[in-house]
Scaffold this motif. Structure first.
Motif, PDB file in Angstrom:
ATOM      1  N   ASP A 125       0.865  -1.183   0.000  1.00 22.76           N
ATOM      2  CA  ASP A 125       0.000   0.000   0.000  1.00 22.76           C
ATOM      3  C   ASP A 125       0.898   1.228   0.000  1.00 22.76           C
ATOM      4  O   ASP A 125       1.676   1.439   0.935  1.00 22.76           O
ATOM      5  N   THR A 167      -5.279  -1.225   7.331  1.00 20.39           N
ATOM      6  CA  THR A 167      -6.579  -1.786   7.706  1.00 20.39           C
ATOM      7  C   THR A 167      -6.579  -3.270   7.372  1.00 20.39           C
ATOM      8  O   THR A 167      -5.674  -3.756   6.680  1.00 20.39           O
ATOM      9  N   ALA A 168      -7.591  -3.961   7.858  1.00 19.81           N
ATOM     10  CA  ALA A 168      -7.714  -5.385   7.550  1.00 19.81           C
ATOM     11  C   ALA A 168      -7.759  -5.574   6.034  1.00 19.81           C
ATOM     12  O   ALA A 168      -7.142  -6.492   5.483  1.00 19.81           O
ATOM     13  N   ALA A 169      -8.488  -4.670   5.349  1.00 23.81           N
ATOM     14  CA  ALA A 169      -8.625  -4.799   3.899  1.00 23.81           C
ATOM     15  C   ALA A 169      -7.293  -4.558   3.197  1.00 23.81           C
ATOM     16  O   ALA A 169      -6.917  -5.290   2.272  1.00 23.81           O
ATOM     17  N   SER A 170      -6.545  -3.529   3.658  1.00 22.69           N
ATOM     18  CA  SER A 170      -5.280  -3.241   2.981  1.00 22.69           C
ATOM     19  C   SER A 170      -4.277  -4.372   3.231  1.00 22.69           C
ATOM     20  O   SER A 170      -3.462  -4.694   2.369  1.00 22.69           O
ATOM     21  N   GLU A 172      -5.069  -7.533   3.597  1.00 20.13           N
ATOM     22  CA  GLU A 172      -5.470  -8.606   2.679  1.00 20.13           C
ATOM     23  C   GLU A 172      -4.931  -8.323   1.274  1.00 20.13           C
ATOM     24  O   GLU A 172      -4.447  -9.224   0.588  1.00 20.13           O
ATOM     25  N   ARG A 173      -5.037  -7.069   0.857  1.00 17.12           N
ATOM     26  CA  ARG A 173      -4.555  -6.716  -0.487  1.00 17.12           C
ATOM     27  C   ARG A 173      -3.054  -6.939  -0.591  1.00 17.12           C
ATOM     28  O   ARG A 173      -2.551  -7.437  -1.596  1.00 17.12           O
ATOM     29  N   ASP A 176      -2.526 -10.627  -0.872  1.00 15.23           N
ATOM     30  CA  ASP A 176      -2.921 -11.042  -2.222  1.00 15.23           C
ATOM     31  C   ASP A 176      -1.809 -10.761  -3.211  1.00 15.23           C
ATOM     32  O   ASP A 176      -1.407 -11.636  -3.993  1.00 15.23           O
ATOM     33  N   CYS A 219      -3.953  -9.614  12.077  1.00 13.68           N
ATOM     34  CA  CYS A 219      -3.164  -9.655  10.843  1.00 13.68           C
ATOM     35  C   CYS A 219      -2.286 -10.909  10.796  1.00 13.68           C
ATOM     36  O   CYS A 219      -2.156 -11.564   9.758  1.00 13.68           O
TER      37      CYS A 219
END
Lengths: 410, 612
Positions: A125, A167-170, A172-173, A176, A219
């Motif tokens: 990120d 964040t949890a979403a970032s 995960e990204r 990924d 995380c």
């Protein structure tokens, strides 16, 4: 000569990261070359001194860390070349940052025997990268992974969780992205605020920058699941690898093997016998009479002063047990049986039992897969049963409590 | 031995008309100590090179906290402008409500007081309360306006304030600077002319007041005394009228400030008496000394036994220190006879002592001294008063620790000590003070306007309410302007219950306390929340519950610590990793493991930090 691991420290960075408290300096580009030249000359001299003393013949793993070793460019290649004159390591890792790892450098390093590049990716990120003062971006990081793979050697990625704005979403990204790039090895470190770092000072003013331990735990859990599903097995608190791609050098640290440290702030560890043979290389460092293990940290560029820490046989045994708890496989039967020769058996058994009671570790049979039925610590310590004491999920995330239990045996 | 009518030889003594006994009183930081120091300097009592600021406060803790705990009396000689030499006895007084009684005894030994007011700050809270104390003791007051060297000094306005707020004539106020020494000479002259000499009869039977005492390993108890009639010299047999004991005087002397023996202490003088007594408790502050062979008919008025008001448990964190704690208490008791204790056992904390104190500040000071001077790590538990519990079988027991309270079914009634409390404050704070008193189960019984700027309020309230945070609250709600004095009134029946605290489902006896039933719910909630803040997150979730009997009335939870691991790899620098671990462990050392829960020391005093 029983020393099998060599660590080399390159304390230079293009820019210091805001969270970092390792020994590393940044220089204006015009001064950097001269500083690197001078520093590497001293590394070469030190390397030759070790080599001439016969200390390098048994080296099997080499790790060049920093700082940012890739910043040294051609000098790093020369260093690797010089190291391979003294030994034939089976694993040779260089740390690198994405912005300074060119394809030419990767190829040149592979050419001279480097087998593995550890990349400081941290996150994919860009805002998070900027917040911690990294000078690369996500694309550069992914490109660097591809570059190393193209050079035909192993690549490892360091990732961090609990970064400002993460964040949890970032997260995960980031996972990924890394999984798509498919490195051979991944390390996941929770960010810690170290006193004296810029990030620490910023967090003193802005509490939101302080890493949230619950978030970091989440995380770490997500990483373990995602990486596990992709075939990366955890083998140490922070380390994941595809089968056969574990970092042998780091395993040496966690299993009480001796290692040599080269360069300013590099740590080495020798048993008393090796230290006695090589004492001439560590001027001024003295070992206590009862020293069983000596840990040495080089204090200056020229290798003229050292900090020496001496551990008694019992302290060394407790340290080995503590370090074994970092490994996913845990404390093995052999280590327990050996430790019982040094640490009173009932104390050792009590620590194992306590770890078990608290749910920090469980007994796993060495023979069959899965949990051993009715293993007692005494049976294992006295050699009647073969089982290892492996950290549980709790013992992994709250490892300090487990480490403390065993270090208390010192 | 017949003494009456004889004139005692006194080579160091001086005519009674040339003696001045006084205290210096001030609001905190208005410069009481620097002025004392300058007086000692100007009268050549202390060489300049020996000067150490705050000479009169000797204990480390006193200096650090800037409070006086024990009284002290220093004699200086002053050659006045009239060509005569005067003897000044400068008597220092403790400055906290826990020691009000000691203050009253010190003031009783004086004829005058120097009231120090900061020229930049003017009359402040403690100026009012201290001036009131001095006026109530009928002392001659010399106002001194200090810090006139500062550019922001406004002495004329301060004079007006002294006259308007305190009703003290300020024409004679002296302007001084403790820092530069300016005006100190004028102050000394004013002391000579404005403060009355002592009255008394050198030939009457001895009547002397004990202001303070301390224990000396070699000489036994040494008492600081003020002679009102008669005289004391080495070899006299003296009687303590309240404690009812006699002793032979081993020596007498004065502090300058080093102890200096003299032939005799005569009428009007202040000095020390070496009693040779080996029991520190034998000598009590406020007692009257007289000749054993020719006693005075009546002791001096106002004697009060120093009785402990507050009881707390003191436990060593490491149980191995139990004997060391006992020895330390024994040693401390020697110069603090007001300290009382008995052994106490707690399931949670092991062996310790239930210790009685004059008040919470006294407790803090003692705990700090035990930890610092005797190198102990201690846990203090919630303070309690002495409850009178009448059991159904007719027996009355003293309960000073919540864990000694019998089962509810075996209690007929509980009585708790009530106080008469007196609060003096400026009129604009009377509302706030009344509100505070009501919150603490107090009832206003009287209200008197002393001056246009000060009102005296009297309250009836339980001691238990006062020992928690009442004094701090009073100070904060009146911006420091209120003063508090109290005395024991009587025991009264009260609806009290024992509130228990459970950690992870287990009752922790050391966290229990006795509380009025109307306040139990609020306090239980407050305490559970406070404990949640204090107890660090650990391996497992820790439920905290407040209960009366079997009934849970409040709860909170310390969540489990989900992550506690050093993951970073320091290039093989394992020592560094281990040191971080050890540092973390050091923090845990000052915690007590109760079951599997690590509880920090301050948790046991959490009740003091609960905002209702």
């Amino acid at each position: 000569m029983s020393v099998t691991a060599l660590y080399v420290h390159v304390p230079f960075c293009a820019q210091k990261c805001r969270y970092c408290d390792f020994d590393s300096r940044s220089f204006a580009p015009c001064d950097l070359d001269a500083a690197l030249d001078a520093y590497f000359e001293q590394l070469y001299a030190r390397l030759d001194a070790f080599g001439n003393a016969g200390a390098l013949a048994g080296i099997r793993t080499v790790y060049v860390g920093g700082g940012t070793p890739s910043l040294a460019g051609e000098r790093l290649v020369e260093l690797a070349r010089r190291i391979s004159r003294w030994c034939k390591p089976v694993e040779f890792t260089c740390e690198a940052n994405p912005e300074s790892l060119t394809s030419q450098l990767a190829a040149a390093l592979a050419e001279v025997g480097v087998t593995r590049i550890s990349l400081g990716v941290q996150t994919l990120d860009n805002a998070e990268l900027a917040a911690i003062g990294r000078i690369h971006d996500a694309d550069r990081a992914l490109a660097a992974i591809a570059t190393v793979k193209a050079a035909g050697i192993d690549v490892s990625c360091d990732l961090m969780c609990g970064l400002p704005g993460q964040t949890a979403a970032s997260w995960e990204r980031t996972l990924d992205g890394v999984l798509t790039a498919a490195p051979h090895h991944v390390s996941v470190y929770p960010l810690t605020l170290e006193e004296g770092t810029p990030l620490y000072r910023m967090a003193c003013r802005d509490e939101s920058l302080e890493p949230d331990e619950d978030f970091q735990a989440a995380c770490m859990d997500v990483a373990r699941n995602r990486l596990g599903a992709a075939g990366y097995h955890p083998y140490e608190v922070a380390s994941y690898a595809l089968d056969g791609h574990e970092c042998a050098h780091n395993i040496a640290y966690w299993t009480g093997q001796g290692y040599l440290g080269l360069g300013r702030s590099a740590a080495g560890m020798l048993d008393a016998g090796d230290f006695a043979r090589l004492a001439g290389l560590f001027c001024g460092a003295l070992a206590r009479g009862d020293a069983y293990r000596v840990r040495l940290v080089q204090r200056d560029d020229a290798a003229t002063t050292f900090d020496a820490e001496c551990l008694s046989q019992r302290e060394a045994a407790a340290e080995d047990l503590m370090l074994a708890c970092r490994m996913t496989r845990g404390v093995g039967s052999d280590l327990l049986v050996r430790s019982a020769n040094i640490i009173p058996e009932d104390e050792l058994a009590a620590a194992c039992d306590r770890a078990f009671e608290l749910g920090l570790a469980s007994w796993v049979s060495d023979d069959a897969k899965g949990h051993a039925g009715r293993v007692t610590s005494k049976d294992v310590i006295e050699g009647r049963t073969r089982a290892r004491l492996a950290p549980t999920h709790l013992g992994w995330l709250d490892g300090n409590v487990l480490f403390e239990l065993f270090w208390d045996l010192a | 031995m017949y003494r009456s009518g004889k004139i005692v030889r006194m080579n160091t003594s001086i005519d009674i008309s040339h003696i001045r006994n006084f205290s210096i009183v001030a609001h905190i930081d208005h410069g009481k100590s620097t002025i004392s120091d300058r007086i000692l300097e100007l009268t050549h009592t202390v060489d300049e090179r020996d000067m150490e600021s705050q000479l009169l406060d000797t204990m480390d803790i006193e200096r650090e906290r800037g409070i006086t705990i024990k009284s002290n009396a220093v004699r200086v000689s002053y050659d006045a402008d009239d060509g005569e030499t005067y003897q000044f006895n400068l008597i220092d007084t403790p400055g906290h409500v826990d020691f009000t009684y000691e203050v009253s005894r010190s003031l009783a030994a004086c004829e005058g007081a120097v009231l120090v007011v900061d020229a930049t700050q003017g009359v402040e809270a403690q100026t009012v309360s201290n001036a009131t104390l001095a006026m109530n003791a009928n002392l001659d007051i010399v106002p001194a306006i200090n810090k006139i060297d500062l550019p922001s000094a406004h002495p004329d306005e301060v004079k007006t304030e002294i006259e308007d707020d305190l009703a003290i004539p300020a024409d004679d106020a002296v302007c001084v600077s403790g820092k530069t020494g300016e005006g100190i000479h004028d102050l000394l002259e004013s002391i000579v002319f404005l403060i009355s000499p002592p009255k008394g009869d050198a030939n009457a039977p001895l009547k002397a007041l004990i202001l303070d005492s301390y224990f000396d390993e070699y000489r036994g108890v040494v008492a600081t005394v003020r002679v009102f009639d008669g005289s004391i010299k080495k070899g006299d047999t003296l009687r303590m009228m309240q404690a009812e004991g006699d002793f032979l005087v081993d020596g007498v002397g004065v502090k300058r400030p080093a102890e200096t023996p003299v032939d005799a202490l005569t009428v009007g003088e202040v000095g020390y008496v070496v009693t040779g007594l080996k029991d520190p408790e034998a000598v009590r502050v406020g007692d009257t000394l007289t000749w054993a062979s020719n006693p005075c008919p009546e002791p001096l008025p106002g004697y009060r036994e120093a009785k402990p008001m507050v009881y707390t448990g003191l436990f060593p964190i490491d149980n191995k220190d139990y004997e060391n704690l006992r020895d330390a208490l024994d040693k401390l008791h020697v110069n603090d006879p007001s300290l009382v204790w008995e052994p106490e056992t707690s399931v949670a904390l092991g062996f310790g002592f239930r210790v009685g104190f004059l008040g919470l500040l006294h407790m803090e000071v003692v705990k700090e001294r035990l930890e610092r001077e005797f190198n102990l790590d201690l846990i203090a538990t919630s303070p309690s008063v002495d409850y009178h519990v009448y059991k159904t079988d007719g027996e009355m027991i003293d309960v000073r620790s919540p864990q000694d309270l019998p089962e509810a079914t075996r209690i007929e009634r509980i009585e708790e000590p009530y106080l008469k409390a007196k609060i003096i404050c400026p009129p604009e704070y009377t509302g706030a003070v009344m509100q505070l008193a009501i919150e603490h189960r107090g009832v206003t019984t009287d209200m008197i306007h002393l001056t246009s700027k000060s009102v005296e309020m009297r309250f009836d309230m339980p001691l238990a309410e006062l020992i928690l945070d009442f004094f701090d609250q009073l100070k904060s709600r009146t911006k420091g302007y209120a003063s508090l004095d109290y005395e024991f009134n009587e025991y009264r029946p009260s609806e009290l219950v024992k509130l228990d605290i459970l950690l992870s489902g287990d009752e922790v006896d050391a966290l229990s306390f006795i509380v009025h039933k109307d306040k139990a719910y609020g306090l239980a909630r407050g305490l559970c929340d406070k404990l949640k803040e204090i107890i660090p997150r650990q391996l497992f979730e820790v439920p905290i519950q407040g209960a009366i009997g079997n009934k849970i009335i409040a709860r909170s939870t310390v969540k489990a610590r989900r992550k506690d691991v050093l993951a970073k790899c320091y290039g093989g620098d394992i020592s560094r990793k281990r040191k971080l671990l050890e540092k973390q462990k050091e923090g845990k050392k000052r915690m007590k493991a109760i079951g599997s829960v690590e509880v920090p020391q301050e948790a046991f005093m959490a009740i003091l930090k609960v905002d209702e």
